[in-house]
Design a protein around this motif. Structure first.
Motif, short mmCIF file in Angstrom:
data_model
loop_
_atom_site.label_atom_id
_atom_site.label_comp_id
_atom_site.label_asym_id
_atom_site.label_seq_id
_atom_site.Cartn_x
_atom_site.Cartn_y
_atom_site.Cartn_z
N UNK A 1 0.82 -1.11 0.13
CA UNK A 1 -0.36 0.27 -0.14
C UNK A 1 0.77 1.41 0.04
N UNK A 2 2.28 1.60 0.81
CA UNK A 2 2.66 2.57 0.31
C UNK A 2 3.38 2.91 -0.64
N UNK A 3 3.30 1.48 -1.47
CA UNK A 3 4.18 1.96 -2.86
C UNK A 3 3.38 2.69 -3.49
N UNK A 4 2.19 2.78 -3.15
CA UNK A 4 1.54 3.52 -3.58
C UNK A 4 0.77 4.98 -3.85
N UNK A 5 0.95 5.31 -1.93
CA UNK A 5 0.81 6.69 -1.14
C UNK A 5 1.48 7.41 -2.23
N UNK A 6 -0.10 8.40 -1.84
CA UNK A 6 -0.07 9.78 -2.02
C UNK A 6 1.32 10.67 -1.07
N UNK A 7 1.90 11.02 -1.31
CA UNK A 7 2.38 11.64 -2.82
C UNK A 7 2.97 11.00 -3.73
N UNK A 8 3.03 9.54 -2.93
CA UNK A 8 4.24 8.39 -4.40
C UNK A 8 4.31 8.42 -5.21
N UNK A 9 2.61 8.04 -5.65
CA UNK A 9 2.63 8.02 -7.23
C UNK A 9 1.56 8.56 -7.84
N UNK B 1 -1.35 -2.64 -3.58
CA UNK B 1 -0.47 -1.79 -4.05
C UNK B 1 -0.06 -3.37 -4.40
N UNK B 2 1.04 -2.76 -5.42
CA UNK B 2 1.79 -3.42 -6.15
C UNK B 2 2.87 -5.00 -5.20
N UNK B 3 2.99 -5.81 -5.71
CA UNK B 3 3.73 -6.83 -5.10
C UNK B 3 4.59 -7.22 -6.03
N UNK B 4 5.35 -7.98 -6.38
CA UNK B 4 5.94 -8.66 -7.24
C UNK B 4 7.01 -7.49 -7.49
N UNK B 5 8.02 -7.75 -9.11
CA UNK B 5 9.20 -6.64 -9.32
C UNK B 5 8.92 -5.27 -9.19
N UNK B 6 7.33 -4.85 -9.17
CA UNK B 6 6.72 -3.19 -9.67
C UNK B 6 7.03 -3.28 -8.15
N UNK C 1 -4.98 -7.08 -3.09
CA UNK C 1 -5.76 -6.15 -2.38
C UNK C 1 -6.78 -7.01 -1.40
N UNK C 2 -6.42 -5.82 0.05
CA UNK C 2 -6.24 -6.78 1.07
C UNK C 2 -7.58 -6.08 1.94
#
Length: 217
Positions: free
Chosen positions: A78-86, A122-127, A148-149
């Motif tokens: 979730x933090x990988x796409x949390x504003x303002x990250x993305x 949020x994204x997992x794997x390589x992304x 998707x939690x």
């Protein structure tokens, strides 16, 4: 507290992990370059965390159990796409990546499509690994893996709407619904072939009728 798919940065004394004595040399090289691991779905002893190490090649994956005391930082999907990250901050530093990598472009589109769904994902794997660590793991052929939690029951009709939206993206998207008991594929829950679905749990794969009330059937 950690959960499956969380990314963990290790303190420099990760070299003291006893299990490193009996594993392939590429694991040492990978951790020296990028001292990050991903929490995997497996039981662990008290004070330990079951993790996986990524190698340079897709087939290179190594399971480890590490002491919790080695964790310097945790990044959730979730933090990988949390504003303002993305896209503002991440895109500023990786502009060339966002414009050329289909999987990153797909993530940006999905962020727009799912902006109002009020769910934690949020994204997992390589992304996810690249966004959390800055290490370039995404390739031109990378899929987009999504977590998707869902603590509460997700109606199959809603799951189908979400899954249909992923079909519009430029790469293959694999969404795993994380319930309190394990994970089930979004596509399988959206369009179940039978009255049972396959759920990944700490005890291994199970066929269940309801991933939020996993009575084995």
């Amino acid at each position: 507290m950690t959960a499956t798919h969380d990314l963990l940065q290790l303190y420099p004394h990760w070299t003291e992990i006893e299990e490193l004595d009996d594993i392939p040399s590429w694991v040492h090289l990978s951790l020296e370059q990028t001292p990050w691991v991903v929490v995997r779905r497996a039981p662990a002893l008290e004070g330990q965390i079951a993790v996986g190490v990524r190698g340079q090649e897709r087939h290179l994956r190594q399971a480890l159990n590490i002491p919790q005391s080695l964790v310097a930082q945790k990044v959730t999907p979730e933090q990988c796409i949390a504003s303002p990250s993305l896209p503002s901050v991440q895109k500023r530093y990786y502009n060339d990546r966002w414009s050329t990598m289909p999987a990153l472009q797909a993530l940006e589109q999905l962020c727009s499509q799912w902006a109002d769904n009020q769910m934690n994902w949020g994204p997992t794997g390589s992304v996810g690994f690249e966004l959390a660590t800055g290490h370039r793991t995404v390739t031109m052929t990378s899929d987009l893996d999504i977590m998707l939690r869902c603590a509460q029951f997700l109606e199959p009709a809603v799951a189908e709407q979400l899954w249909q939206q992923t079909l519009e993206l430029p790469v293959r998207v694999d969404v795993q619904i994380e319930t309190p008991y394990g994970a089930v594929a979004l596509q399988e829950w959206a369009k179940p072939a039978t009255d049972r679905v396959l759920m990944r749990t700490l005890q291994g794969p199970l066929l269940v009728s309801d991933p939020w009330n996993p009575r084995i059937v």
